[in-house]
Enzyme design. Structure first.
Site, PDB file in Angstrom:
ATOM      1  N   ILE A 240      29.025 -26.684   6.240  1.00  0.00           N
ATOM      2  CA  ILE A 240      30.483 -26.582   6.297  1.00  0.00           C
ATOM      3  C   ILE A 240      31.133 -27.462   5.230  1.00  0.00           C
ATOM      4  O   ILE A 240      32.219 -27.162   4.747  1.00  0.00           O
ATOM      5  CB  ILE A 240      31.001 -26.921   7.717  1.00  0.00           C
ATOM      6  CG1 ILE A 240      32.422 -26.413   7.928  1.00  0.00           C
ATOM      7  CG2 ILE A 240      30.915 -28.406   8.009  1.00  0.00           C
ATOM      8  CD1 ILE A 240      32.509 -24.945   8.186  1.00  0.00           C
TER       9      ILE A 240
ATOM     10  N   ILE B  57      24.931 -22.469  10.525  1.00  0.00           N
ATOM     11  CA  ILE B  57      25.861 -23.383   9.860  1.00  0.00           C
ATOM     12  C   ILE B  57      25.817 -24.746  10.541  1.00  0.00           C
ATOM     13  O   ILE B  57      25.833 -24.829  11.771  1.00  0.00           O
ATOM     14  CB  ILE B  57      27.304 -22.841   9.951  1.00  0.00           C
ATOM     15  CG1 ILE B  57      27.397 -21.440   9.332  1.00  0.00           C
ATOM     16  CG2 ILE B  57      28.299 -23.803   9.310  1.00  0.00           C
ATOM     17  CD1 ILE B  57      28.663 -20.690   9.706  1.00  0.00           C
ATOM     18  N   CYS B  58      25.773 -25.805   9.738  1.00  0.00           N
ATOM     19  CA  CYS B  58      25.936 -27.159  10.264  1.00  0.00           C
ATOM     20  C   CYS B  58      26.786 -27.951   9.268  1.00  0.00           C
ATOM     21  O   CYS B  58      27.514 -27.364   8.470  1.00  0.00           O
ATOM     22  CB  CYS B  58      24.586 -27.821  10.553  1.00  0.00           C
ATOM     23  SG  CYS B  58      23.629 -28.234   9.087  1.00  0.00           S
ATOM     24  N   HIS B  59      26.679 -29.257   9.281  1.00  0.00           N
ATOM     25  CA  HIS B  59      27.505 -30.081   8.400  1.00  0.00           C
ATOM     26  C   HIS B  59      27.052 -29.996   6.941  1.00  0.00           C
ATOM     27  O   HIS B  59      27.844 -29.711   6.058  1.00  0.00           O
ATOM     28  CB  HIS B  59      27.499 -31.530   8.890  1.00  0.00           C
ATOM     29  CG  HIS B  59      28.514 -32.390   8.197  1.00  0.00           C
ATOM     30  ND1 HIS B  59      28.443 -33.755   8.236  1.00  0.00           N
ATOM     31  CD2 HIS B  59      29.605 -32.101   7.464  1.00  0.00           C
ATOM     32  CE1 HIS B  59      29.469 -34.265   7.546  1.00  0.00           C
ATOM     33  NE2 HIS B  59      30.185 -33.279   7.076  1.00  0.00           N
TER      34      HIS B  59
END
Length: 107
Positions: free
Chosen positions: A93, A64-66
């Site tokens: 996210i 998961i990242c931005h």
């Protein structure tokens, strides 16, 4: 590597609580402070190579990242290191905040 949408991940987490994947959040600590998926583990992207021993190669790992770009890089790196159950959260996210949890802060 597989990709999963935020709604599909939310549904999977809700129905299969006994077999939770590791939610590996590779954003920077300041980003993790703003918002995160409950149960996720913070491991900033630049620390992953030195912290590989902390990861279980037999457990599914959702990166998961931005927005899904850094997490895809980490997912590809983990695959090159022999991890076979790697999933990237498409849209990151931000997708989770806009498609699953409207109360989650965005940035």
């Amino acid at each position: 590597m597989q990709n999963v949408t935020a709604p599909d991940l939310a549904a999977s987490l809700a129905r299969d609580e006994d077999r939770m994947p590791l939610l590996l959040d590779v954003r920077e600590p300041w980003e993790f402070q703003i918002c995160r998926i409950d149960g996720s583990v913070s491991m900033p992207m630049n620390t992953v190579p030195e912290r590989l021993s902390e990861l279980d190669s037999d457990r599914p790992i959702v990166c998961i990242c931005h927005h899904g770009v850094r997490s895809m890089d980490v997912a590809l790196f983990l695959e090159r290191k022999g991890f076979s159950r790697i999933i990237n959260l498409s849209g990151g996210i931000h997708a989770w905040a806009t498609q699953v949890d409207a109360q989650m802060p965005t940035y």
